[in-house]
Design a protein around this motif. Structure first.
Motif, mmCIF file in Angstrom:
data_model
loop_
_atom_site.group_PDB
_atom_site.id
_atom_site.type_symbol
_atom_site.label_atom_id
_atom_site.label_comp_id
_atom_site.label_asym_id
_atom_site.label_seq_id
_atom_site.Cartn_x
_atom_site.Cartn_y
_atom_site.Cartn_z
ATOM 1 N N ILE A 57 -20.120 2.579 9.524
ATOM 2 C CA ILE A 57 -18.739 2.393 9.964
ATOM 3 C C ILE A 57 -17.973 1.956 8.718
ATOM 4 C CG2 ILE A 57 -17.213 1.085 11.483
ATOM 5 C CD1 ILE A 57 -19.756 0.596 13.247
ATOM 6 N N ILE A 58 -17.022 2.781 8.280
ATOM 7 C CA ILE A 58 -16.400 2.572 6.976
ATOM 8 C C ILE A 58 -14.940 2.140 7.137
ATOM 9 C CG2 ILE A 58 -15.811 3.638 4.770
ATOM 10 C CD1 ILE A 58 -18.097 5.607 5.219
ATOM 11 N N PHE A 59 -14.595 1.033 6.481
ATOM 12 C CA PHE A 59 -13.216 0.557 6.402
ATOM 13 C C PHE A 59 -12.760 0.684 4.953
ATOM 14 C CE2 PHE A 59 -15.144 -1.666 9.960
ATOM 15 C CZ PHE A 59 -14.178 -1.558 10.955
ATOM 16 N N ILE A 60 -11.576 1.216 4.750
ATOM 17 C CA ILE A 60 -11.010 1.369 3.412
ATOM 18 C C ILE A 60 -9.629 0.718 3.410
ATOM 19 C CG2 ILE A 60 -10.356 2.995 1.594
ATOM 20 C CD1 ILE A 60 -12.197 5.050 2.930
ATOM 21 N N THR A 61 -9.355 -0.145 2.445
ATOM 22 C CA THR A 61 -8.045 -0.790 2.394
ATOM 23 C C THR A 61 -7.256 -0.304 1.185
ATOM 24 O OG1 THR A 61 -8.667 -2.721 1.040
ATOM 25 C CG2 THR A 61 -9.067 -2.855 3.417
ATOM 26 N N SER A 62 -5.937 -0.336 1.334
ATOM 27 C CA SER A 62 -5.034 0.049 0.251
ATOM 28 C C SER A 62 -3.753 -0.763 0.351
ATOM 29 C CB SER A 62 -4.708 1.541 0.318
ATOM 30 O OG SER A 62 -3.650 1.880 -0.564
ATOM 31 N N ASN A 63 -3.273 -1.228 -0.795
ATOM 32 C CA ASN A 63 -1.987 -1.931 -0.848
ATOM 33 C C ASN A 63 -0.851 -0.994 -1.234
ATOM 34 O OD1 ASN A 63 -3.021 -4.489 -0.170
ATOM 35 N ND2 ASN A 63 -3.663 -4.842 -2.271
ATOM 36 N N ARG A 64 -1.133 0.302 -1.278
ATOM 37 C CA ARG A 64 -0.144 1.342 -1.578
ATOM 38 C C ARG A 64 0.426 1.217 -2.992
ATOM 39 N NH1 ARG A 64 4.209 1.641 2.998
ATOM 40 N NH2 ARG A 64 4.361 -0.584 2.542
ATOM 41 N N GLU A 65 -0.383 0.717 -3.926
ATOM 42 C CA GLU A 65 0.075 0.656 -5.318
ATOM 43 C C GLU A 65 0.148 2.056 -5.919
ATOM 44 O OE1 GLU A 65 -2.342 -2.007 -7.539
ATOM 45 O OE2 GLU A 65 -1.828 -3.755 -6.306
ATOM 46 N N LYS A 66 -0.729 2.957 -5.445
ATOM 47 C CA LYS A 66 -0.729 4.349 -5.891
ATOM 48 C C LYS A 66 -0.900 5.239 -4.665
ATOM 49 C CE LYS A 66 -3.244 3.123 -10.122
ATOM 50 N NZ LYS A 66 -4.544 3.296 -10.825
ATOM 51 N N PRO A 67 -0.290 6.434 -4.683
ATOM 52 C CA PRO A 67 -0.500 7.360 -3.563
ATOM 53 C C PRO A 67 -1.926 7.896 -3.577
ATOM 54 C CG PRO A 67 0.778 8.418 -5.306
ATOM 55 C CD PRO A 67 0.637 6.968 -5.695
ATOM 56 N N LEU A 68 -2.466 8.109 -2.393
ATOM 57 C CA LEU A 68 -3.818 8.643 -2.267
ATOM 58 C C LEU A 68 -3.744 10.150 -2.025
ATOM 59 C CD1 LEU A 68 -5.279 5.822 -0.014
ATOM 60 C CD2 LEU A 68 -5.788 6.215 -2.434
ATOM 61 N N PRO A 69 -4.688 10.935 -2.563
ATOM 62 C CA PRO A 69 -4.618 12.399 -2.465
ATOM 63 C C PRO A 69 -4.781 12.897 -1.033
ATOM 64 C CG PRO A 69 -6.697 11.702 -3.457
ATOM 65 C CD PRO A 69 -5.841 10.477 -3.367
ATOM 66 N N GLU A 70 -4.136 14.023 -0.751
ATOM 67 C CA GLU A 70 -4.156 14.604 0.585
ATOM 68 C C GLU A 70 -5.575 14.914 1.092
ATOM 69 O OE1 GLU A 70 -1.871 15.072 2.908
ATOM 70 O OE2 GLU A 70 -0.382 14.040 1.674
ATOM 71 N N PRO A 71 -6.449 15.532 0.272
ATOM 72 C CA PRO A 71 -7.805 15.818 0.775
ATOM 73 C C PRO A 71 -8.537 14.558 1.221
ATOM 74 C CG PRO A 71 -7.386 17.021 -1.249
ATOM 75 C CD PRO A 71 -6.257 16.070 -1.090
ATOM 76 N N PHE A 72 -8.289 13.456 0.534
ATOM 77 C CA PHE A 72 -8.908 12.188 0.922
ATOM 78 C C PHE A 72 -8.327 11.698 2.246
ATOM 79 C CE2 PHE A 72 -8.633 7.546 0.975
ATOM 80 C CZ PHE A 72 -9.961 7.208 0.889
ATOM 81 N N LEU A 73 -7.005 11.757 2.365
ATOM 82 C CA LEU A 73 -6.356 11.279 3.587
ATOM 83 C C LEU A 73 -6.810 12.064 4.809
ATOM 84 C CD1 LEU A 73 -2.712 10.720 2.250
ATOM 85 C CD2 LEU A 73 -4.418 8.965 2.780
ATOM 86 N N ARG A 74 -7.058 13.364 4.638
ATOM 87 C CA ARG A 74 -7.477 14.190 5.775
ATOM 88 C C ARG A 74 -8.831 13.763 6.336
ATOM 89 N NH1 ARG A 74 -5.398 18.532 2.647
ATOM 90 N NH2 ARG A 74 -7.505 19.166 2.022
ATOM 91 N N ARG A 75 -9.618 13.106 5.534
ATOM 92 C CA ARG A 75 -10.955 12.690 5.973
ATOM 93 C C ARG A 75 -10.968 11.311 6.617
ATOM 94 N NH1 ARG A 75 -11.279 16.491 2.280
ATOM 95 N NH2 ARG A 75 -13.145 17.817 2.120
ATOM 96 N N CYS A 76 -9.805 10.679 6.685
ATOM 97 C CA CYS A 76 -9.726 9.311 7.217
ATOM 98 C C CYS A 76 -8.844 9.252 8.456
ATOM 99 C CB CYS A 76 -9.126 8.369 6.167
ATOM 100 S SG CYS A 76 -10.040 8.250 4.607
ATOM 101 N N LEU A 77 -9.095 8.245 9.288
ATOM 102 C CA LEU A 77 -8.112 7.823 10.266
ATOM 103 C C LEU A 77 -7.213 6.805 9.570
ATOM 104 C CD1 LEU A 77 -10.282 7.297 13.468
ATOM 105 C CD2 LEU A 77 -9.072 9.338 12.716
ATOM 106 N N TYR A 78 -5.965 6.750 9.975
ATOM 107 C CA TYR A 78 -4.996 5.901 9.267
ATOM 108 C C TYR A 78 -4.400 4.870 10.215
ATOM 109 C CZ TYR A 78 -0.784 4.472 6.752
ATOM 110 O OH TYR A 78 0.188 3.730 6.135
ATOM 111 N N PHE A 79 -4.247 3.648 9.694
ATOM 112 C CA PHE A 79 -3.565 2.615 10.473
ATOM 113 C C PHE A 79 -2.810 1.695 9.517
ATOM 114 C CE2 PHE A 79 -2.941 -1.267 12.864
ATOM 115 C CZ PHE A 79 -2.609 -0.792 14.129
ATOM 116 N N PHE A 80 -1.533 1.475 9.820
ATOM 117 C CA PHE A 80 -0.728 0.544 9.031
ATOM 118 C C PHE A 80 -0.767 -0.817 9.719
ATOM 119 C CE2 PHE A 80 2.992 -1.688 7.563
ATOM 120 C CZ PHE A 80 3.042 -1.357 6.210
ATOM 121 N N VAL A 81 -1.235 -1.817 8.998
ATOM 122 C CA VAL A 81 -1.363 -3.163 9.548
ATOM 123 C C VAL A 81 -0.050 -3.902 9.327
ATOM 124 C CG1 VAL A 81 -2.663 -5.326 9.518
ATOM 125 C CG2 VAL A 81 -3.826 -3.157 9.035
#
Length: 342
Positions: free
Chosen positions: A214-238
């Motif tokens: 079960i994988i959790f990935i965090t980001s503070n949005r300092e840099k944009p993440l590539p589209e192919p990577f985003l397609r492989r994740c579920l997204y949630f804004f905390v």
């Protein structure tokens, strides 16, 4: 490894487990704290578990993204391990953390192979056997055994460990992925998509485990993440917690310590809210997050004299050490001082 979890059992995160007692630590000496997720965040976690996809968490620093994985690991420990059998009381859910740095490579999270150590050992074995035995004694046999298997020079990283076979689904936190360079996320596409990897140095392949992490990935949005990577994740804004949720967090975190300190807590929340509103739309400034506020309140509660703590809150703009728990730059501190003293 525990045998409490089987492939047919369904994991579910509720966010309602009994909060950890103050100072509770796992077998790796990592400390756990109460966590109060929103209903939407609970649903997102369970979707990620069911769909076997990484959950990408974004939000401003200090909003609680990093603590979520630990909260899930703690609840699963209580719910699926320690309630199964008294003998499991010392067991903890397998939980791995990969803290991302700017210089890190994708392979670092999978494994490291010490080719230099193997070359050194081979050179040692090539020396005079008698002299080698005089220097190393019984270690000579251990050296021979080590050289016979390349895997002895292989060390798995957090992701590599999470992709090994476990008796239940381990939890992996990839923390602050946006710190890495632009190619880093794309270099993980195969591992995140198929949950397998290879080690060319030993010629071994590690197929997709039966119990997928079960994988959790965090980001503070300092840099944009590539589209192919985003397609492989579920997204949630905390979202940053509301005032009521912040007060619930305070009550969970401090318990009896704040029971009779309503005035102090109210004033601390008021100062915190003032500072956040002041800095919210100021370019280059960063409003303090929940983690900073909890440190701020801890400092106030630890004062021997509560009256002194209240006085410090009234004169916060002049109490730079205390103000420094919330504001981390001279520019932000001076902005707050200017407003309060202007």
């Amino acid at each position: 490894m525990s045998k409490a979890q089987t492939p047919k059992q369904k994991l579910e995160y509720t966010g309602k487990s009994q909060p950890p007692q103050k100072g509770v630590k796992d077998l790796k000496q990592r400390e756990y704290f109460p966590y109060l997720p929103s209903p939407d965040l609970i649903e997102a976690v369970n979707l990620a578990i069911a769909l076997e996809r990484p959950l990408l968490l974004e939000g401003e620093p200090g909003c609680g993204k990093t603590r979520l994985a630990a909260a899930v690991a703690y609840e699963f420990t209580k719910k699926y391990l320690q309630k199964q059998d008294e003998s499991e009381q010392s067991k903890w859910w397998d939980y791995y953390i990969w803290n991302i740095k700017s210089t890190i490579r994708a392979r670092d999270g999978l494994y490291s192979y010490d080719a230099v150590a193997r070359l050194r050992d081979a050179q040692l074995m090539g020396t005079d056997p008698q002299r080698l035995k005089e220097f190393l004694g019984e270690e000579t046999q251990e050296l021979k055994k080590r050289l016979q298997d390349k895997k002895n020079y292989l060390k798995f990283g957090a992701l590599g460990n999470a992709l090994q076979e476990h008796s239940h689904r381990p939890i992996l936190l990839i923390d602050e992925i946006d710190k890495a360079d632009g190619d880093f996320a794309n270099d993980l596409l195969l591992e995140l998509e198929e949950l397998r990897f290879e080690v060319p140095e030993t010629g071994d392949s590690y197929p997709t485990p039966d119990h997928k992490p079960i994988i959790f990935i965090t980001s503070n949005r300092e840099k944009p993440l590539p589209e192919p990577f985003l397609r492989r994740c579920l997204y949630f804004f905390v979202d940053f917690p509301s005032e009521q949720r912040l007060r619930d967090i305070i009550n969970q975190r401090f318990g009896e310590q704040v029971k009779d300190q309503e005035e102090l807590v109210n004033k601390a929340v008021e100062r915190f809210d003032d500072i956040r509103q002041l800095l919210e739309n100021v370019p280059g400034s960063r409003p303090p997050g929940t983690s900073e506020f909890l440190e701020f309140l801890t400092a106030l509660l630890n004062k021997d004299d509560i009256k002194k703590a209240l006085e410090d809150l009234e004169n916060l703009s002049q109490k730079l050490p205390l103000l420094g728990t919330l504001l981390k730059t001279k520019q932000d501190q001076e902005l707050y001082q200017k407003r309060k003293n202007g």
